[in-house]
Enzyme design. Sequence first.
Site, short mmCIF file in Angstrom:
data_model
loop_
_atom_site.label_atom_id
_atom_site.label_comp_id
_atom_site.label_asym_id
_atom_site.label_seq_id
_atom_site.Cartn_x
_atom_site.Cartn_y
_atom_site.Cartn_z
N ASP A 282 -6.62 7.95 -9.77
CA ASP A 282 -5.33 8.32 -9.17
C ASP A 282 -4.22 8.47 -10.20
OD1 ASP A 282 -5.35 5.60 -9.76
OD2 ASP A 282 -4.89 4.92 -7.73
N HIS B 239 -6.31 -1.35 -0.17
CA HIS B 239 -6.38 0.03 -0.69
C HIS B 239 -7.28 0.10 -1.91
CE1 HIS B 239 -2.50 -0.64 -3.19
NE2 HIS B 239 -3.42 -0.33 -4.07
N GLU C 158 -4.54 4.35 1.15
CA GLU C 158 -3.84 3.32 1.90
C GLU C 158 -4.44 3.19 3.30
OE1 GLU C 158 -1.76 1.40 0.54
OE2 GLU C 158 -0.14 2.40 -0.54
N ASN D 20 -3.59 -4.82 0.54
CA ASN D 20 -3.85 -4.32 1.90
C ASN D 20 -5.22 -3.63 1.98
OD1 ASN D 20 -3.37 -2.01 0.46
ND2 ASN D 20 -1.59 -1.35 1.61
C1 GLP Z 1 -2.71 0.04 -7.70
C2 GLP Z 1 -3.83 1.02 -8.08
C3 GLP Z 1 -5.19 0.55 -7.62
C4 GLP Z 1 -5.37 -0.90 -7.96
C5 GLP Z 1 -4.37 -1.75 -7.22
C6 GLP Z 1 -4.49 -3.24 -7.50
O1 GLP Z 1 -1.98 0.36 -6.57
N1 GLP Z 1 -3.61 2.37 -7.61
O2 GLP Z 1 -6.19 1.36 -8.22
O3 GLP Z 1 -6.66 -1.33 -7.63
O4 GLP Z 1 -3.06 -1.33 -7.56
O5 GLP Z 1 -3.88 -3.54 -8.70
P1 GLP Z 1 -3.99 -4.94 -9.45
O6 GLP Z 1 -5.29 -4.92 -10.15
O7 GLP Z 1 -2.83 -4.91 -10.39
O8 GLP Z 1 -3.90 -6.00 -8.42
#
Ligand code: GLP
Length: 241
Positions: free
Chosen positions: A67, A138, A143, A136
Amino acid sequence: MKIYAANDYKQMSRQAANILSAHVILKPDCVLGLATGSTPIGMYKQLVDWYNKGDLDFSQVKSVNLDEYVGLAPTHDQSYRYFMQTNLFDHVNIDPANTNVPNGLAEDPEAECRRYNQVIRDLGGIDVQVLGMGHNGHIGFNEPEEAFELETHVVNLTESTIRANARFFASEDEVPKKAMTMGIKSIMQARQILVVVSGEDKADIVKRAFTGPVTPNVPASILQMHPNVVLVGDKAALSKL
Ligand code: GLP
């Protein structure tokens, strides 16, 4: 699903890096599906370490990221392209031409998503897709929704995601409101999925995703339907499984 429980973040990162390394060693021209977020940072560090020791060769590896924020330049320090450059690509011998991240500055983000789908197809699919997980549920930026979105698409980020990511920006107002993300079908077509989770704050969502009903309200729950998922987490994140 295989679950590897690590004692702490460091061990989790090492285990996840071991699994990615196995792909690179067994198939030098493999297609790695990569992810951002704070969770995989230790894993990338470990890979760079092993590369520096001469244990890994990325010269034929191809990568495709999940992404990118709409509107951020590749040089913006919160763009996912910048994250990948600074955490991995700049430190190993991967060919820049073989690395793919959606272009956040594309004039027509919808067209950019279509181009990205073609990139994934032309690569012949993804050998292993790394995934972190949002609070959540995702994955990438898929989402919670009424239905699963299939391929790369533009998303409106939810309030909770914007708030969670605000810590990286000067203020909440500066967090982009839209992103481009691979869809659920693109992710599910990866031949293997490597989920990394760390910390007590992920324990509830890990439980919902892997033991609750499969629903687009918890996007990660679809992973229950994938035949080859490896979940690597520290004890805290796996404590409610
Ligand atoms: C972001 C990314 C995801 C990631 C998520 C969790 O929103 N787009 O790919 O898995 O956050 O991030 P973290 O590893 O910092 O908890």
